[in-house]
Write an enzyme that holds these catalytic residues in place. Structure first.
Site, PDB file in Angstrom:
ATOM      1  N   ASP A   1      45.231  34.896  41.438  1.00 56.52           N
ATOM      2  CA  ASP A   1      45.303  36.433  40.113  1.00 56.52           C
ATOM      3  C   ASP A   1      45.930  37.296  39.479  1.00 56.52           C
ATOM      4  OD1 ASP A   1      47.917  36.078  41.373  1.00 56.52           O
ATOM      5  OD2 ASP A   1      48.082  37.325  43.254  1.00 56.52           O
ATOM      6  N   HIS A   2      46.640  35.927  39.445  1.00 57.91           N
ATOM      7  CA  HIS A   2      47.155  36.454  37.647  1.00 57.91           C
ATOM      8  C   HIS A   2      47.970  34.702  37.577  1.00 57.91           C
ATOM      9  CE1 HIS A   2      50.766  37.333  39.855  1.00 57.91           C
ATOM     10  NE2 HIS A   2      50.312  37.681  40.820  1.00 57.91           N
TER      11      HIS A   2
ATOM     12  N   HIS B   1      54.668  33.107  45.370  1.00 57.35           N
ATOM     13  CA  HIS B   1      54.967  34.065  44.758  1.00 57.35           C
ATOM     14  C   HIS B   1      56.818  33.661  44.495  1.00 57.35           C
ATOM     15  CE1 HIS B   1      56.166  37.734  43.113  1.00 57.35           C
ATOM     16  NE2 HIS B   1      55.153  38.437  44.023  1.00 57.35           N
TER      17      HIS B   1
ATOM     18  N   GLU C   1      47.401  33.652  45.759  1.00 60.76           N
ATOM     19  CA  GLU C   1      48.453  33.871  45.199  1.00 60.76           C
ATOM     20  C   GLU C   1      49.624  33.650  43.935  1.00 60.76           C
ATOM     21  OE1 GLU C   1      50.598  37.146  44.875  1.00 60.76           O
ATOM     22  OE2 GLU C   1      51.918  36.482  42.881  1.00 60.76           O
TER      23      GLU C   1
ATOM     24  N   THR D   1      48.974  41.727  40.442  1.00 62.64           N
ATOM     25  CA  THR D   1      47.839  41.297  41.891  1.00 62.64           C
ATOM     26  C   THR D   1      46.980  42.671  42.111  1.00 62.64           C
ATOM     27  OG1 THR D   1      49.399  39.960  42.974  1.00 62.64           O
ATOM     28  CG2 THR D   1      47.663  41.369  44.390  1.00 62.64           C
TER      29      THR D   1
HETATM   30  C1  GP9 Z   1      52.693  42.402  46.859  1.00 56.75           C
HETATM   31  C2  GP9 Z   1      52.112  41.425  46.508  1.00 56.75           C
HETATM   32  C3  GP9 Z   1      52.615  40.538  45.628  1.00 56.75           C
HETATM   33  O1  GP9 Z   1      51.292  43.147  48.147  1.00 56.75           O
HETATM   34  O2  GP9 Z   1      50.146  41.551  46.392  1.00 56.75           O
HETATM   35  O3  GP9 Z   1      52.523  41.677  44.716  1.00 56.75           O
HETATM   36  P1  GP9 Z   1      52.672  40.583  42.960  1.00 56.75           P
HETATM   37  O4  GP9 Z   1      53.693  41.260  42.857  1.00 56.75           O
HETATM   38  O5  GP9 Z   1      51.709  39.157  42.405  1.00 56.75           O
HETATM   39  O6  GP9 Z   1      51.447  41.739  42.379  1.00 56.75           O
HETATM   40 MN    MN Z   2      50.013  38.401  42.830  1.00 55.52          MN
END
Ligand code: GP9
Ligand code: MN
Length: 637
Positions: free
Chosen positions: A471-472, A412, A253, A297
Site C-alpha cells: 500500500d505504501h 504496520h 500493509e 492506506t
Molecule cells: C488501518 C490500516 C492502517 O485501518 O489501514 O492504516 P495506515 O496507518 O497504514 O494508513
Molecule cells: Mn497502510
C-alpha cells in the site's frame, strides 16, 4: 520603577528562549535535511522571527498582569504545537495539517504506537515554559513594559520587518515556495512551523470555497487534457482475458519492493512472494510506485479505486469522503459484480464507511465481522493469519463474480510481533523500526501463502485473478542510516529515496502461463484502468489519470504526490533531474542557474515536470470542486 524597566522585558526573553528551543528541535529532533549554509541560516532565523511576531503582541496589553498572562500562555501553546508536531513527525515523517487534525479518531486508534513515539526527554521541551511561567508570576514589575504608542507601533513594525526579511530569504532560497507548496518540510524549514500552520489554514479555507463556487464549467478543459494525454484507444493483448472472473485484491500493509528477492541474516525475507516472481501465471512489476500522500492506506485505496491522485494535504477519504465518484466498485457493480472489502479494523478509521459508500461498495467486513481476542491480535489488531482464515467463510459466501479487497494489518509500524510468530531474526542496526520490519514482513508473506493454499483447495481459485500490492512505504527517511546499512550503500541519496517508494505489484492469473517480471514504470494510479482492461469492462467517459499497465501506449511517467516523477529516462526529485539508469544528476549546475527561469528549458525534466504539475492540479480540481457530480457516467446502451 522606571529604572527597573530598563531590564530586558519578558517578551524578548521569551522570544529568545522559545526561539532557541525551536531551532534546537528543528536541528536535532526533526530530521530535516540541510543542503547549504543559506538553508542553515534560514532555519536558525525563522524560529526567532515567528515567535517574536506572537510575543510582541503582548506590548499592546495595558495591564501588566494581562501582558504576563498572554506571554506565559503563548509560550505554552507554541511549545505544545511544537511537541504535537514532533510526535506526529516521528510517526509520519510529516507535519500536522488542518485536515489531519480532523482525523482524531485515527490518533486515538494509534494506541500502542503513540507511546513509542513519545520520548522521556521530550519533557525538556517544556523547561523554558516553566521558567517563563515563573518569571511572569514573580517578576511582573521588572519584566513587563509600558511602551508609549510609538513604542508599540515600533515593536509591531519590527516584527513585520523581520517576517518580510525571513520571507525574502526563503524566496531567494526556494523560488515559488508559496505557490507550489507541495513539500511541507520545505515550508517549515523556510518560514517556520507556526507560519506554516497559518499558511495551512489559509490554504484550507481556499480549497473549501472551491466546492461552493464550482459549477462544472471546469470540466471540458480537464476532459480534453485526459483525452489527449492520458487515454489510449489501443487495447493491450490481455484485454478481456479475465472476463467475468472474480478479483481477489490483497493490499499488503507497508510492504516495499526492497524486501522482494532480498535476504536478511542470510534468510529470504519473502519466500512466497519471491516464488511468485518466477511463477508462470504471475506478472510481477518491479518498478511499481506507491503515490500516496498523508492518507497512507486510504490514499492507496483512493488511487486504486479511482485512478485519481490523493490530495497533497490531508487524507481525501476524510476531507472529501462525501464527494461523487465513479469508483471501481461502482463500475463493476454495474457489470454484475458483488463488491466488498475485508479488513479487521473499525469502520470509522480513515472514514472508510463514508468513503466506501461514495465509491459504490456493496459491503464492508470490518472489525465486528471477526473474532478478535488478546491471543490472536497484536499491535493494530487481528493478526494476518487468523484474519485470512476467518475471512474464508465470507469469501465463500460471496455471489460470483465478486471483487473483494483484503487489507492486511500486522506489518504496520511499530512492527510488533509475538515470538511464536516470527520465523526470522530481526536485522541489527540502530533502527529498531527497520530491524523489526523484516520478521513482520515475513509473517505477512506466510499469511498470504496460507491464504493462497486455502484458496487452491476451494473451487474459487481457477475462477479468480489475484492482485497483491504494497500500500505504501513502511520505512520512512528517518531510518535512512539503518537503511543504507541494510542496502550496503554509503548513504541514501534523494534518487535512492524515490526508488524506495517502489512497492510490489503482483498480478496472478491461474492457468495463464505467460507471466513474467515487468520492468515498465508503473504505479497505483494505473491499477483501475489495468483491472478494467483485464476484465474487459469499458468505462469510456470515465475520468482518470492512469494507464493500462500492459498497453504500449502509456503516458510514460509516474507522478508522485509531491510533484516528483519517474519516467523511463529520468527521476525528478526536489527540483533535481536524475538520469534513471545511472542515478546521476543531469546538468545540476545549469539547473540551479535556471531555477528562476519559468520555462526551465535547459532542465531535461522540465517538460514532464510541467505536465505532472498540471495533472496533479487537474486531479485536485476534480476533488476540491467535487466536479464528478456534474458527470453522467452510466454507459448509454
Ligand atoms: C488501518 C490500516 C492502517 O485501518 O489501514 O492504516 P495506515 O496507518 O497504514 O494508513
Ligand atoms: Mn497502510
Amino acid at each position: 520603577m522606571n529604572a527597573k524597566r530598563t531590564k530586558v522585558p519578558l517578551y524578548i526573553i521569551a522570544t529568545f528562549l522559545v526561539g532557541l528551543k525551536i531551532y534546537i528541535a528543528y536541528r536535532f529532533m526533526f530530521s530535516m535535511e540541510i543542503e547549504n549554509p543559506m538553508q542553515e541560516l534560514i532555519l536558525f532565523v525563522n524560529p526567532f522571527v515567528s515567535v517574536f511576531l506572537v510575543f510582541a503582541i503582548s506590548v499592546w496589553f495595558k495591564k501588566q498582569s494581562r501582558q504576563m498572562k498572554f506571554i506565559r500562555y503563548t509560550a505554552f501553546i507554541l511549545t505544545f504545537i511544537l511537541f504535537a508536531n514532533l510526535v506526529f513527525y516521528r510517526s509520519f515523517n510529516d507535519f500536522i495539517t488542518i485536515p489531519t487534525l480532523f482525523q482524531g479518531s485515527n490518533m486515538a486508534d494509534l494506541g500502542s504506537s503513540i507511546l513509542t513515539l513519545i520520548q522521556p526527554y521530550d519533557i525538556l521541551l517544556f523547561v523554558d515554559v516553566i521558567l517563563i511561567w515563573y518569571l511572569s508570576k514573580k517578576k511582573e514589575d521588572v519584566l513587563s513594559v509600558g511602551y508609549q504608542r510609538s513604542g508599540k507601533v515600533f515593536a509591531l513594525a519590527m516584527s513585520f520587518v523581520l517576517l518580510a526579511g525571513n520571507f525574502f530569504l526563503a524566496e531567494m532560497e526556494r523560488p515559488q515556495l508559496f505557490t507550489r507548496g507541495f513539500d511541507r518540510e520545505y515550508l517549515v524549514k523556510n518560514i517556520g512551523l507556526f507560519n506554516f500552520h497559518i499558511y495551512d489554514i489559509v490554504m484550507q479555507s481556499k480549497t473549501e470555497s472551491q466546492r461552493v463556487f464550482a459549477d462544472g464549467n471546469e470540466l471540458p478543459e480537464i476532459q480534453n487534457y485526459i483525452d489527449e494525454n492520458v487515454k489510449s484507444d489501443e487495447k493491450s493483448d490481455l484485454h478481456g482475458i479475465a472476463e467475468d472472473r472474480n478479483v481477489i485484491f490483497i493490499s499488503a500493509e507497508s510492504i516495499q519492493s526492497f524486501v522482494i528477492n532480498n535476504e536478511v541474516n542470510g534468510e529470504e525475507v519473502t519466500p512466497f512472494l519471491n516464488s511468485l516472481t518466477e511463477d508462470e501465471d504471475t506478472y510481477y512489476f518491479e518498478n511499481f510506485y506507491e503515490q500516496t500522500g498523508q492518507g497512507n492506506t486510504s490514499d492507496s485505496e483512493f488511487l486504486v479505486e479511482n485512478s485519481l491522485y490523493p490530495l497533497s494535504r490531508g487524507a481525501v477519504f476524510f476531507t472529501h469522503g462525501g464527494n461523487e465518484y465513479n469508483g471501481l466498485p461502482e463500475i463493476l457493480g454495474q457489470e454484475g459484480y458483488h463488491t466488498s472489502v475485508m479488513h479487521a479494523n473499525n469502520k470509522s478509521f480513515w472514514n472508510r464507511e463514508g468513503m466506501y459508500n461514495s465509491l459504490g461498495l456493496d459491503k464492508f467486513y470490518g472489525e465486528e465481522a471477526y473474532e478478535v481476542s488478546e491471543e490472536n491480535s497484536i499491535g493494530w489488531g487481528l493478526k494476518d493469519k487468523p484474519f485470512f482464515e476467518q475471512s474464508m467463510k465470507y469469501l465463500q459466501s460471496q455471489e460470483e463474480p465478486f471483487y473483494t479487497k483484503f487489507i492486511t494489518l500486522t506489518n504496520h509500524f511499530p512492527f510488533n510481533l509475538d515470538e511464536e510468530d516470527s520465523s526470522i531474526e530481526p536485522f541489527d542496526s540502530n533502527s529498531n523500526t527497520l530491524n523489526n520490519y523484516f520478521p513482520t514482513v515475513r509473517y505477512t508473506d506466510e499469511a498470504i501463502e496460507d491464504f493462497f493454499n486455502q484458496l487452491k483447495e476451494s473451487d474459487l481459485y481457477e475462477d479468480s485473478i489475484f492482485v497483491i500490492m504494497g500500500d505504501h512505504i513502511g520505512i520512512s527517511a528517518n531510518h535512512n542510516k539503518a537503511m543504507s546499512q541494510y542496502l550496503d550503500k554509503e548513504e541514501i541519496t534523494p534518487y535512492d529515496q524515490v526508488q524506495l517508494q517502489r512497492v510490489p505489484f503482483f498480478l496472478h492469473i491461474p492457468g495463464h502461463g505467460e507471466g513474467e517480471v515487468k520492468s515498465e514504470v508503473t504505479g497505483q494510479i494505473d491499477v483501475k484502468p489495468t483491472l478494467l482492461n483485464l476484465l474487459g469492462v469499458e468505462a469510456e467517459n470515465d475520468l482518470y489519470f492512469g494507464n493500462d499497465m500492459f498497453s504500449d501506449d502509456r503516458k510514460g511517467y509516474i507522478a508522485l504526490r509531491n510533484g516528483d516523477f519517474i519516467s523511463d529516462e529520468y527521476i525528478s526529485t526536489s527540483g533535481v533531474c536524475y538520469d534513471r539508469q545511472t542515478g546521476e544528476p543531469i546538468e545540476a549546475e545549469e539547473e540551479e542557474a535556471n531555477a528562476n527561469n519559468e520555462s526551465g528549458s535547459t532542465n531535461a525534466c522540465a517538460p514532464i515536470s510541467e505536465q505532472v504539475d498540471k495533472e496533479l492540479g487537474y486531479s485536485d480540481d476534480l476533488i476540491y470542486g467535487d466536479l464528478l457530480r456534474f458527470m453522467d457516467f452510466e454507459e448509454e446502451e
